[in-house]
Write a protein that holds these residues in place. Sequence first.
Motif, PDB file in Angstrom:
ATOM      1  N   PRO A 225      35.196 -17.530  45.038  1.00  0.00           N
ATOM      2  CA  PRO A 225      35.020 -16.253  44.341  1.00  0.00           C
ATOM      3  C   PRO A 225      33.718 -15.556  44.701  1.00  0.00           C
ATOM      4  O   PRO A 225      32.730 -16.199  45.097  1.00  0.00           O
ATOM      5  CB  PRO A 225      35.044 -16.650  42.857  1.00  0.00           C
ATOM      6  CG  PRO A 225      34.679 -18.098  42.839  1.00  0.00           C
ATOM      7  CD  PRO A 225      35.192 -18.678  44.110  1.00  0.00           C
ATOM      8  N   GLU A 226      33.717 -14.253  44.576  1.00  0.00           N
ATOM      9  CA  GLU A 226      32.551 -13.413  44.870  1.00  0.00           C
ATOM     10  C   GLU A 226      31.296 -13.956  44.190  1.00  0.00           C
ATOM     11  O   GLU A 226      31.299 -14.276  43.000  1.00  0.00           O
ATOM     12  CB  GLU A 226      32.819 -11.991  44.394  1.00  0.00           C
ATOM     13  CG  GLU A 226      31.620 -11.067  44.392  1.00  0.00           C
ATOM     14  CD  GLU A 226      31.151 -10.714  45.783  1.00  0.00           C
ATOM     15  OE1 GLU A 226      29.937 -10.663  46.008  1.00  0.00           O
ATOM     16  OE2 GLU A 226      32.021 -10.486  46.643  1.00  0.00           O
ATOM     17  N   GLY A 227      30.206 -14.077  44.969  1.00  0.00           N
ATOM     18  CA  GLY A 227      28.927 -14.500  44.420  1.00  0.00           C
ATOM     19  C   GLY A 227      28.791 -15.986  44.179  1.00  0.00           C
ATOM     20  O   GLY A 227      27.789 -16.435  43.605  1.00  0.00           O
ATOM     21  N   SER A 309      28.657 -10.541  53.802  1.00  0.00           N
ATOM     22  CA  SER A 309      27.795  -9.676  52.989  1.00  0.00           C
ATOM     23  C   SER A 309      28.501  -8.368  52.638  1.00  0.00           C
ATOM     24  O   SER A 309      29.349  -7.875  53.400  1.00  0.00           O
ATOM     25  CB  SER A 309      26.503  -9.377  53.754  1.00  0.00           C
ATOM     26  OG  SER A 309      25.720 -10.538  53.840  1.00  0.00           O
ATOM     27  N   PRO A 310      28.176  -7.798  51.471  1.00  0.00           N
ATOM     28  CA  PRO A 310      27.189  -8.298  50.494  1.00  0.00           C
ATOM     29  C   PRO A 310      27.749  -9.461  49.663  1.00  0.00           C
ATOM     30  O   PRO A 310      28.922  -9.448  49.286  1.00  0.00           O
ATOM     31  CB  PRO A 310      26.929  -7.082  49.610  1.00  0.00           C
ATOM     32  CG  PRO A 310      28.219  -6.307  49.674  1.00  0.00           C
ATOM     33  CD  PRO A 310      28.761  -6.507  51.059  1.00  0.00           C
ATOM     34  N   TRP A 311      26.911 -10.467  49.428  1.00  0.00           N
ATOM     35  CA  TRP A 311      27.292 -11.645  48.651  1.00  0.00           C
ATOM     36  C   TRP A 311      26.202 -11.863  47.611  1.00  0.00           C
ATOM     37  O   TRP A 311      25.170 -12.463  47.881  1.00  0.00           O
ATOM     38  CB  TRP A 311      27.422 -12.871  49.553  1.00  0.00           C
ATOM     39  CG  TRP A 311      28.082 -14.030  48.868  1.00  0.00           C
ATOM     40  CD1 TRP A 311      27.478 -15.084  48.263  1.00  0.00           C
ATOM     41  CD2 TRP A 311      29.493 -14.246  48.727  1.00  0.00           C
ATOM     42  NE1 TRP A 311      28.415 -15.945  47.755  1.00  0.00           N
ATOM     43  CE2 TRP A 311      29.664 -15.461  48.027  1.00  0.00           C
ATOM     44  CE3 TRP A 311      30.624 -13.538  49.116  1.00  0.00           C
ATOM     45  CZ2 TRP A 311      30.928 -15.976  47.718  1.00  0.00           C
ATOM     46  CZ3 TRP A 311      31.870 -14.050  48.815  1.00  0.00           C
ATOM     47  CH2 TRP A 311      32.018 -15.256  48.126  1.00  0.00           C
ATOM     48  N   ASN A 312      26.426 -11.357  46.440  1.00  0.00           N
ATOM     49  CA  ASN A 312      25.380 -11.311  45.417  1.00  0.00           C
ATOM     50  C   ASN A 312      25.333 -12.593  44.595  1.00  0.00           C
ATOM     51  O   ASN A 312      25.807 -12.647  43.471  1.00  0.00           O
ATOM     52  CB  ASN A 312      25.602 -10.095  44.512  1.00  0.00           C
ATOM     53  CG  ASN A 312      25.589  -8.805  45.307  1.00  0.00           C
ATOM     54  OD1 ASN A 312      24.700  -8.588  46.121  1.00  0.00           O
ATOM     55  ND2 ASN A 312      26.577  -7.956  45.074  1.00  0.00           N
ATOM     56  N   TYR A 313      24.771 -13.640  45.214  1.00  0.00           N
ATOM     57  CA  TYR A 313      24.672 -14.932  44.525  1.00  0.00           C
ATOM     58  C   TYR A 313      23.521 -14.916  43.525  1.00  0.00           C
ATOM     59  O   TYR A 313      22.375 -14.644  43.881  1.00  0.00           O
ATOM     60  CB  TYR A 313      24.455 -16.069  45.524  1.00  0.00           C
ATOM     61  CG  TYR A 313      23.972 -17.337  44.859  1.00  0.00           C
ATOM     62  CD1 TYR A 313      24.805 -18.063  44.012  1.00  0.00           C
ATOM     63  CD2 TYR A 313      22.667 -17.791  45.050  1.00  0.00           C
ATOM     64  CE1 TYR A 313      24.361 -19.204  43.381  1.00  0.00           C
ATOM     65  CE2 TYR A 313      22.215 -18.933  44.426  1.00  0.00           C
ATOM     66  CZ  TYR A 313      23.059 -19.644  43.597  1.00  0.00           C
ATOM     67  OH  TYR A 313      22.624 -20.771  42.964  1.00  0.00           O
TER      68      TYR A 313
END
Length: 382
Positions: A225-227, A309-313
């Motif tokens: 999942p995202e992030g 990217s973008p991957w806002n972890y």
Amino acid sequence: MNRSWLLFCVLIGILSSCRTPFDPEVPDTELRILVVEGYLDTEGMKSELKLSRTVPLSSSASMLPEIGATVLLRSQNGQQFSLSEKGKGIYLFERNIDEKQTYTLEIVLKSGERYASEVLKPINTPEIIDGGFKRDQDGVEIFVSTQGNAEADDFLWTFEETWIYRPRIRTPYIYDSRLRDVRQRTEAEQNSLCFKTEPSPDIVIETSSRFQDQVVFEKTVTEIPEGDERIMERYSILISQKGIASKDVQFWEILRKNTEDIGSIFSPLPSLIGGNIKSLDNASSPVIGQVSLGVIRQKRIYVNRAEVSPWNYIDPQFNDCVIGEVAVLRAAYPETFGNGATVPARELMQGTTIIGYYPSSRRCTDCTLYASPIRPDFWEDN
């Protein structure tokens, strides 16, 4: 008519509000069932057989390992191949065996209980044609493609994930109690680059004859999942493709349903899941087991954060991680850094001389609290 309808609705509301939890009593025999699981590679790749016992739902452990067992694979012509005990209920198999023979797995537990599999026929699993990943609005999808044949129509995929894990704050410094001073960390003391490894939690199966020319195209193995933490920097997945007999599919389907729907009264009890392992001493003794033989095909895939990217972890457990605003001077090093909970994070300079360090918490700077600092042998950099 309207009044009758109103009374009916009220009655339904009363009945639905009076439901009581259903907690079925499960016999003790259902709580200590032997579980046998494994896919043994026939071409010499190291593979594992796992022996364990089920535990009550109230237990903190998910399984109890079955140790001290004697396990061997016996061919139809009488050859014996023993499995070595690795520990924690894991038994290793690393033999190149004749794939034209049929085999039986035999298990003797430390208690003396004896179990055996049905006759096993090795399956020559087709190669993985392709594997990769796709970025979409929900995250990253990992997939493989293959093509079945008359011998291998059904497939089981398992995987192991490994990823780089970094602390929220990185520091090259360490307090040395022998020197009563702060110094640079050695390579052996580094704590800013770690690796996490997890086995596959999911059961992924597919039947190739459902598709044209038996081509299974871009079958989803897992989704990130995202992030998610796994792609905070670089991620790797080793996918194992295993051909399974058609008669074994039902076992994996039931197990998958139970995994996804734990607690449902419509899910089969463990003793009803079955498999291809039976007790030799008591035919009615429950056992959950599925063992297969065949060639395991593997593919490793890497995913870099820059590729998705973008991957806002963001990990919320580190939201309060900061570097202190007041520096610790030399005289206060032992008192502040001595217990290891607080660490030197950034230097305070006076000209070209370090006169102190701004502090932070070890839990925010030390990745070894959460993962291993040992680089895996297979790991490849960009």
